[in-house]
Design a protein around this motif. Structure first.
Motif, PDB file in Angstrom:
ATOM      1  N   LYS A  52      15.626  14.464 -21.866  1.00 52.30           N
ATOM      2  CA  LYS A  52      15.554  15.779 -22.541  1.00 52.30           C
ATOM      3  C   LYS A  52      14.124  16.037 -22.993  1.00 52.30           C
ATOM      4  CE  LYS A  52      16.961  13.530 -26.763  1.00 52.30           C
ATOM      5  NZ  LYS A  52      17.818  13.291 -27.834  1.00 52.30           N
ATOM      6  N   ASP A  53      13.952  17.068 -23.786  1.00 49.19           N
ATOM      7  CA  ASP A  53      12.654  17.434 -24.389  1.00 49.19           C
ATOM      8  C   ASP A  53      11.591  17.760 -23.329  1.00 49.19           C
ATOM      9  OD1 ASP A  53      13.910  16.771 -26.766  1.00 49.19           O
ATOM     10  OD2 ASP A  53      13.065  14.745 -26.824  1.00 49.19           O
ATOM     11  N   GLY A  54      12.000  18.155 -22.167  1.00 48.96           N
ATOM     12  CA  GLY A  54      11.034  18.548 -21.123  1.00 48.96           C
ATOM     13  C   GLY A  54      10.410  17.371 -20.384  1.00 48.96           C
ATOM     14  N   LEU A  55      10.804  16.121 -20.711  1.00 51.02           N
ATOM     15  CA  LEU A  55      10.178  14.967 -20.026  1.00 51.02           C
ATOM     16  C   LEU A  55      10.577  14.876 -18.539  1.00 51.02           C
ATOM     17  CD1 LEU A  55      10.312  12.167 -22.784  1.00 51.02           C
ATOM     18  CD2 LEU A  55       8.663  14.011 -22.462  1.00 51.02           C
ATOM     19  N   PRO A  56      11.892  15.100 -18.195  1.00 54.07           N
ATOM     20  CA  PRO A  56      12.229  15.046 -16.763  1.00 54.07           C
ATOM     21  C   PRO A  56      11.414  16.042 -15.934  1.00 54.07           C
ATOM     22  CG  PRO A  56      14.226  14.998 -18.067  1.00 54.07           C
ATOM     23  CD  PRO A  56      13.098  15.276 -19.030  1.00 54.07           C
ATOM     24  N   GLU A  57      11.126  17.197 -16.496  1.00 50.69           N
ATOM     25  CA  GLU A  57      10.373  18.218 -15.728  1.00 50.69           C
ATOM     26  C   GLU A  57       8.973  17.703 -15.397  1.00 50.69           C
ATOM     27  OE1 GLU A  57      12.277  18.841 -18.318  1.00 50.69           O
ATOM     28  OE2 GLU A  57      13.810  20.167 -17.457  1.00 50.69           O
ATOM     29  N   ILE A  58       8.311  17.113 -16.407  1.00 51.04           N
ATOM     30  CA  ILE A  58       6.955  16.584 -16.156  1.00 51.04           C
ATOM     31  C   ILE A  58       7.032  15.468 -15.109  1.00 51.04           C
ATOM     32  CG2 ILE A  58       4.956  15.408 -17.194  1.00 51.04           C
ATOM     33  CD1 ILE A  58       5.795  16.630 -19.884  1.00 51.04           C
ATOM     34  N   ALA A  59       8.041  14.618 -15.274  1.00 49.66           N
ATOM     35  CA  ALA A  59       8.186  13.476 -14.357  1.00 49.66           C
ATOM     36  C   ALA A  59       8.425  13.953 -12.926  1.00 49.66           C
ATOM     37  CB  ALA A  59       9.327  12.581 -14.826  1.00 49.66           C
ATOM     38  N   ARG A  60       9.278  14.960 -12.782  1.00 48.99           N
ATOM     39  CA  ARG A  60       9.571  15.454 -11.430  1.00 48.99           C
ATOM     40  C   ARG A  60       8.339  16.110 -10.787  1.00 48.99           C
ATOM     41  NH1 ARG A  60      14.473  15.039  -9.385  1.00 48.99           N
ATOM     42  NH2 ARG A  60      16.186  14.555 -10.803  1.00 48.99           N
ATOM     43  N   ASP A  61       7.572  16.829 -11.614  1.00 47.27           N
ATOM     44  CA  ASP A  61       6.337  17.433 -11.071  1.00 47.27           C
ATOM     45  C   ASP A  61       5.412  16.346 -10.537  1.00 47.27           C
ATOM     46  OD1 ASP A  61       7.164  19.938 -11.610  1.00 47.27           O
ATOM     47  OD2 ASP A  61       5.951  20.229 -13.426  1.00 47.27           O
ATOM     48  N   LEU A  62       5.281  15.265 -11.325  1.00 48.71           N
ATOM     49  CA  LEU A  62       4.408  14.162 -10.898  1.00 48.71           C
ATOM     50  C   LEU A  62       4.952  13.540  -9.607  1.00 48.71           C
ATOM     51  CD1 LEU A  62       2.043  12.210 -11.359  1.00 48.71           C
ATOM     52  CD2 LEU A  62       3.533  10.819 -12.801  1.00 48.71           C
ATOM     53  N   MET A  63       6.287  13.376  -9.570  1.00 49.13           N
ATOM     54  CA  MET A  63       6.873  12.767  -8.376  1.00 49.13           C
ATOM     55  C   MET A  63       6.567  13.602  -7.120  1.00 49.13           C
ATOM     56  SD  MET A  63      10.779  11.948  -7.342  1.00 49.13           S
ATOM     57  CE  MET A  63      11.184  13.662  -7.283  1.00 49.13           C
ATOM     58  N   HIS A  64       6.683  14.923  -7.258  1.00 46.74           N
ATOM     59  CA  HIS A  64       6.430  15.767  -6.091  1.00 46.74           C
ATOM     60  C   HIS A  64       4.982  15.644  -5.621  1.00 46.74           C
ATOM     61  CE1 HIS A  64      10.370  17.251  -5.576  1.00 46.74           C
ATOM     62  NE2 HIS A  64      10.450  17.674  -6.834  1.00 46.74           N
ATOM     63  N   GLU A  65       4.069  15.505  -6.578  1.00 43.08           N
ATOM     64  CA  GLU A  65       2.657  15.321  -6.195  1.00 43.08           C
ATOM     65  C   GLU A  65       2.463  13.995  -5.469  1.00 43.08           C
ATOM     66  OE1 GLU A  65      -0.523  15.717  -9.122  1.00 43.08           O
ATOM     67  OE2 GLU A  65       0.806  17.098 -10.197  1.00 43.08           O
ATOM     68  N   CYS A  66       3.102  12.937  -6.006  1.00 46.50           N
ATOM     69  CA  CYS A  66       2.900  11.582  -5.452  1.00 46.50           C
ATOM     70  C   CYS A  66       3.506  11.424  -4.063  1.00 46.50           C
ATOM     71  CB  CYS A  66       3.516  10.535  -6.371  1.00 46.50           C
ATOM     72  SG  CYS A  66       2.631  10.362  -7.920  1.00 46.50           S
ATOM     73  N   LYS A  67       4.666  12.087  -3.855  1.00 51.25           N
ATOM     74  CA  LYS A  67       5.417  11.912  -2.597  1.00 51.25           C
ATOM     75  C   LYS A  67       4.576  12.162  -1.360  1.00 51.25           C
ATOM     76  CE  LYS A  67      10.301  12.585  -3.177  1.00 51.25           C
ATOM     77  NZ  LYS A  67      11.408  13.513  -3.042  1.00 51.25           N
ATOM     78  N   GLU A  68       3.627  13.047  -1.508  1.00 54.80           N
ATOM     79  CA  GLU A  68       2.754  13.379  -0.400  1.00 54.80           C
ATOM     80  C   GLU A  68       1.986  12.145   0.085  1.00 54.80           C
ATOM     81  OE1 GLU A  68       1.615  15.815   2.307  1.00 54.80           O
ATOM     82  OE2 GLU A  68       2.902  16.590   0.701  1.00 54.80           O
ATOM     83  N   PHE A  69       1.732  11.212  -0.827  1.00 52.53           N
ATOM     84  CA  PHE A  69       0.833  10.090  -0.517  1.00 52.53           C
ATOM     85  C   PHE A  69       1.548   8.764  -0.312  1.00 52.53           C
ATOM     86  CE2 PHE A  69      -1.503  13.226  -2.982  1.00 52.53           C
ATOM     87  CZ  PHE A  69      -2.567  13.476  -2.124  1.00 52.53           C
ATOM     88  N   PHE A  70       2.648   8.551  -0.994  1.00 53.87           N
ATOM     89  CA  PHE A  70       3.361   7.263  -0.860  1.00 53.87           C
ATOM     90  C   PHE A  70       4.805   7.432  -1.336  1.00 53.87           C
ATOM     91  CE2 PHE A  70       0.359   7.306  -4.456  1.00 53.87           C
ATOM     92  CZ  PHE A  70       1.247   7.412  -5.516  1.00 53.87           C
TER      93      PHE A  70
END
Ligand code: ATP
Length: 485
Positions: A402-420
């Motif tokens: 909650k508290d908006g943490l999953p959203e930040i985490a998912r954004d980071l995941m989408h950025e990372c997926k491109e590379f590994f």
């Protein structure tokens, strides 16, 4: 040496964490056939990719191909597999159990060694090697009897005579049954390279010395299929045939012998877990051969074979197909004359992908215990897989859901997926999630917490030493890419 119990733990771990499942398990499995799960397939691909890159991209004179599994049946006549690809085997008449003669005797020698009778074990193996080299089956049977070797199931020495057993699988090709031809599932990938030797040489304008690399499935009806994925009936090979000028083959053999051991070390296999084993009995096509052995949980066993195959295969194919398998060498010899036409000699490197997978998994699997600051004990099972081979490189874990943490985490995941490969998980406590990632072998975990919202930093945890540091969100991708370079 690790013990067999540890090996059973590794097998169970592979199943529990999606690495390897028994084939068609709902029907109680199929002997010596296995499926790779969601994590296993990725580890296997990463190992294969490393090999492919080192054999093709990083070489000036090696190219790859992908030949079909089915080949013209004469291929296997020419290669000698129809007549020679067999193992001497023996049946116990009481238990009906079939053994490979060398495995039976080696098993007995291991027992002698464990009892401290090292000299006897060594003498037994030396005798076996010399009798196998002569195909002296009556003397081999006598060796089994005189050493009191009994069947592990019946406990008796009521043995049949020793016979040869061909390891190739057969099937039919053709739609009309009467017209169907018997063909074989290839027992090695190498022949697909030999029959394409001139296609590749001509279309690629390859100049000797050059190599052709290939990865793919091979099939052997192994008499004794055991030790998990070490000996399977369907497995994958990574082979490279290096075509050289006759007379230079033993220099190239020495070159590849050294290179291949170095390569295993370069992907993270400790040097003290590898050793050479020179062949006493040479295969019908070889004038020198060595195994690179790895210390599996059940002892040192073959991981890769390096063979100087002479011109045997190309000559045989030339003979049976009536197509010339020659190469014209316009380099000049010491008399200033071109070397001219010849059938090249071949040095082969052949490694089993599944065996290499097993080596990586067994060296990585660790059960660890330590004392915490408050004096209590903690423990974990961790797969210390080298980061460049690990299925997932990074797990991204929001501290709470909650508290908006999953959203930040998912954004980071989408950025990372491109590379590994990146894993996302929000269930369970953070401690449990770390342990799960340790068990899968994910080298890094990033935790997004409330501080992330304020200063855009996250904690990054290192699988191997369990230390954590805070870094900026912008640094995550760079850090992981450095680690897996
Ligand atoms: P072994 O003596 O263990 O039967 P081999 O000498 O017959 O092996 P090669 O014909 O040299 O093996 O094959 C090259 C490589 O292929 C081996 O080093 C091994 O890694 C792999 N390999 C061979 N047979 C199997 C199998 N049944 N299951 C898994 N890998 C295999």
């Amino acid at each position: 040496m690790a013990n067999e119990n540890n090996f059973q733990d590794i097998i169970a771990h592979c199943k529990e964490y999606g690495y390897i499942f028994p084939s068609s398990e709902i029907y109680d499995g199929l002997s010596a056939v296995y499926d790779y799960g969601q994590n296993g397939v990725q580890l296997k691909k990463n190992i294969r990719d490393q090999w492919w890159k080192s054999m093709t991209q990083l070489q000036d004179n090696i190219v790859g191909i992908d030949a079909a599994i089915f080949m013209h049946p004469l291929t296997w006549k020419a290669s000698g597999h129809v007549d020679n690809f067999s193992d001497p085997m023996i049946d116990n008449k009481d238990s009906q159990k079939r053994y490979r003669v060398d495995h039976l005797i080696e098993g007995h020698a291991e027992k002698l060694e464990q009892e401290g009778r090292k000299e006897e074990a060594r003498a037994l193996l030396a005798k076996m090697d010399s009798l196998l080299a002569k195909d002296d089956f009556p003397a081999l049977k006598e060796l089994i009897l005189s050493n009191g070797i009994v069947c592990a199931v019946s406990g008796t020495a009521n043995w049949s005579d020793i016979r040869q057993f061909n390891l190739m699988f057969q099937t039919q090709i053709g739609s009309v049954s009467g017209e169907a031809d018997t063909i074989y599932l290839r027992p090695e990938t190498a022949q697909g390279i030999f029959v394409n030797f001139l296609n590749v040489q001509k279309t690629g304008r390859m100049k000797i010395p050059f190599g052709i690399a290939q990865t793919g499935k091979a099939f052997r009806n192994e008499i004794v299929a055991r030790q998990f994925i070490f000996r399977m009936r369907e497995f994958e090979q990574m082979e490279m045939q290096f075509f050289v000028r006759p007379g230079t083959e033993l220099d190239w053999y020495a070159h590849w012998k050294a290179e291949r051991k170095k390569w295993h070390e370069s992907i993270g296999i400790p040097a003290d877990k590898l050793r050479y084993h020179d062949h006493v009995k040479l295969a019908h096509y070889a004038n020198a051969a060595v195994d690179i052995e790895y210390e599996f949980p059940f002892g040192f066993k073959e991981l890769e074979g390096i063979h100087s195959r002479t011109d045997y295969d190309l000559k045989q194919h030339q003979g049976l197909s009536k197509k010339k398998m020659q190469y014209y060498d316009n380099d000049l010899d010491e008399n200033g004359k071109p070397y001219g036409n010849y059938i090249p000699y071949v040095v082969e490197t052949s490694v089993g992908l599944d065996r290499l997978f097993l080596a990586v998994v067994s060296m990585s699997y660790k059960e660890e215990k330590w004392q915490k600051e408050d004096g209590t004990e903690d423990s974990r099972v961790v797969m210390r897989i080298p980061p460049k081979l690990a299925p997932y490189k990074l797990a991204i874990l929001p501290l709470v859901k909650k508290d908006g943490l999953p959203e930040i985490a998912r954004d980071l995941m989408h950025e990372c997926k491109e590379f590994f490969h990146t894993f996302y998980e929000e269930k369970d406590s953070i401690g449990k999630r770390y342990r799960r990632m340790d068990a899968i072998g994910t080298p890094y975990c990033v935790t997004v917490d409330h501080q992330t919202k304020e200063d855009h930093t996250v904690t990054i945890r290192d699988r191997d030493n369990m230390t954590q540091e805070r870094i900026h969100l912008n640094e995550v991708i760079q850090k992981i890419r450095e680690a897996i370079k």
